[in-house]
Design an enzyme around this catalytic site. Sequence first.
Site, PDB file in Angstrom:
ATOM      1  N   GLU A  11      -7.161  -1.193   2.915  1.00  0.00           N
ATOM      2  CA  GLU A  11      -7.876  -0.590   4.031  1.00  0.00           C
ATOM      3  C   GLU A  11      -7.293   0.816   4.185  1.00  0.00           C
ATOM      4  O   GLU A  11      -6.073   0.961   4.305  1.00  0.00           O
ATOM      5  CB  GLU A  11      -7.619  -1.430   5.294  1.00  0.00           C
ATOM      6  CG  GLU A  11      -8.503  -1.052   6.444  1.00  0.00           C
ATOM      7  CD  GLU A  11      -8.178  -1.856   7.703  1.00  0.00           C
ATOM      8  OE1 GLU A  11      -8.469  -1.352   8.785  1.00  0.00           O
ATOM      9  OE2 GLU A  11      -7.622  -2.976   7.590  1.00  0.00           O
TER      10      GLU A  11
ATOM     11  N   ARG B  79       3.104 -12.778   1.036  1.00  0.00           N
ATOM     12  CA  ARG B  79       3.327 -11.342   1.029  1.00  0.00           C
ATOM     13  C   ARG B  79       4.803 -11.028   0.821  1.00  0.00           C
ATOM     14  O   ARG B  79       5.663 -11.867   1.068  1.00  0.00           O
ATOM     15  CB  ARG B  79       2.802 -10.692   2.305  1.00  0.00           C
ATOM     16  CG  ARG B  79       3.476 -11.156   3.586  1.00  0.00           C
ATOM     17  CD  ARG B  79       3.022 -10.315   4.781  1.00  0.00           C
ATOM     18  NE  ARG B  79       1.580 -10.112   4.835  1.00  0.00           N
ATOM     19  CZ  ARG B  79       0.993  -8.912   5.004  1.00  0.00           C
ATOM     20  NH1 ARG B  79       1.717  -7.832   5.124  1.00  0.00           N
ATOM     21  NH2 ARG B  79      -0.295  -8.817   5.070  1.00  0.00           N
TER      22      ARG B  79
ATOM     23  N   LYS C 216       1.714  -1.717   8.553  1.00  0.00           N
ATOM     24  CA  LYS C 216       1.242  -0.336   8.618  1.00  0.00           C
ATOM     25  C   LYS C 216       1.291   0.182  10.045  1.00  0.00           C
ATOM     26  O   LYS C 216       1.536   1.362  10.264  1.00  0.00           O
ATOM     27  CB  LYS C 216      -0.181  -0.245   8.058  1.00  0.00           C
ATOM     28  CG  LYS C 216      -0.193  -0.087   6.557  1.00  0.00           C
ATOM     29  CD  LYS C 216      -1.578   0.228   6.036  1.00  0.00           C
ATOM     30  CE  LYS C 216      -2.371  -1.049   5.890  1.00  0.00           C
ATOM     31  NZ  LYS C 216      -3.605  -0.889   5.121  1.00  0.00           N
TER      32      LYS C 216
END
Length: 563
Positions: free
Chosen positions: A37, A263, A273
Amino acid sequence: MNTPNPTVSVNFIQNIINEDLKNGKNDSRVHTRFPPEPNGYLHIGHAKSICLNFGLAAEYNGKCNLRFDDTNPSKEEVEYVEAIKEDVRWLGFDWEDRLFYASDYFDQLYEFAEHLIKTGLAYVCDLSPQEMRTYRGTLTEPGKDSPYRNRPVAENLDLFRRMRAGEFSDGSRVLRAKIDMASPNLNLRDPVLYRILRATHHRTGDQWCLYPMYDYAHPVSDALENITHSVCTLEFEDHRPLYDWVLANLPLMSRPRQIEFARLNLSHTVMSKRKLRTLVEGGYVQGWDDPRMPTISGLRRRGYTPEAIRDFCERIGVAKNNSIVDISLLEHCVREDLNRRAPRVMAVLRPLRVVLENYPAGQVEELVAENNPENPGMGTRALPFSRELYIEQDDFREDPPKKYFRLAPGREVRLKHAYIIRCEQVIKDPETGEVTELRCTYDPATRSGDPAGDRKVKGTLHWVSAAHAAPAQVRLYAHLFRAENPADEPEGADFTAGLNPESLVVLPACRVEPGLAGAAPGSRYQFLRQGYFGVDPVDSSPAELVFNQIVPLRDSWAKAQKK
Ligand code: ATP
Ligand code: MG
């Protein structure tokens, strides 16, 4: 060709792919994608996903797309798109002609939404966000049907078209999938597919005031690109039934399979982020590419190599359970890579002047120094030696403790690639008492490399010739966060409180050997006895050399393995 390299241990994703290939699924194709993204810079966690997706494609002779998941216009910026492309390329991966954007599919996504409405599988809902939450139920209680759930198809179609035409205000209506308000999986309780949002999109501008939700756009994008294996992180496991529902109810030819893996979490840093953006926008670091950041651009600027990052991603492997990887493993991979590649040079970070009283003033000697004993192919260089030198302040003690083999009054040490010297006299600042200079003598019969000059002493120091050395600034780095797992902070707590105040130490008055004066931005060296350092690609110039510490020499990961 579709067999993985047997020398590499097979992970669970490869097992799934092997099984699919055996069953002749997807015409024996393997096609993956990396779907960032564009709302921030990539970090080392994304590197794991990039290596995995591009790596699987390479291994099975398949393809991997780069696709921007740009369905959320309010948070996305062109700057991020460009930075992400640069980072993926720098890591060594090539999407060839397969650069896509979810926004490429906005028309098709809209058409498919009308298809769901026409087949009675989607409806326009006028509940307020607050009401929707109430109707949704909880993990232990089923939800309640929306009063708009049974709107006739024609009315839904009319309202949806008018939503697109801009007749309704932001947030006043949504399009929802009609699945099951009593499902134990909350993601299946009539999830929102489209929302009204007046925001300028980085690619489609103001063409749309209606944007698809990620859970709807993602499976459709995968299918339109003929993705076979849609690899994502574990938090999407509960979304998989919705992913499959979307694919099962649309006239799509392709049926990608979603596979989740754990992850990457790294100790002493944060990876979300949102948090990284807080550090940048709050001025806690100097930018996304601050060398302390776990971003790809930060690691690149610091001097990490793509080879080391790929090696790290290979070593951590892929698994189904979340864990924290010690950041010292990443540092270990960098050392392993630079050990044979980086020239070994001398740099004095905290200089102390040494005058050799018996060395003729004005004389300069060219000594021969090996560039890397691990890699003789790297050759040798000439090193000027003269009467006035600098050594490291730490390499002298007036009152040496036991086992201190460096310089002290009356003691001898070898200067690397040069001579043995002896400390004869200590000069101090009469006011502060600080040691400002050492008066020494050298033994002309001890030149390194001379057959007769090989007398042994316990300590060997690095040094530079005062008249020849180049001035430089050196930036030393430590962990960005003090705690091993700063992400553990309770929700809502100010995570910046855990920042390490000593994560950056600037040494403004260092001296490096003269050959480094013209060092190219990005070049990397081992400073003997200190660690690996790289020329800062942003701040360094021929007029002012700036080096970043990449990693110190001490390998805490290797040490821990030996215990
Ligand atoms: P963040 O949580 O940092 O905001 P994200 O998941 O929202 O990250 P995306 O841009 O959506 O960021 O991520 C692109 C791809 O990278 C996704 O497939 C995602 O699963 C993967 N990814 C993100 N973070 C990690 C991580 N720490 N380890 C492995 N893969 C990751
Ligand atoms: Mg995401």
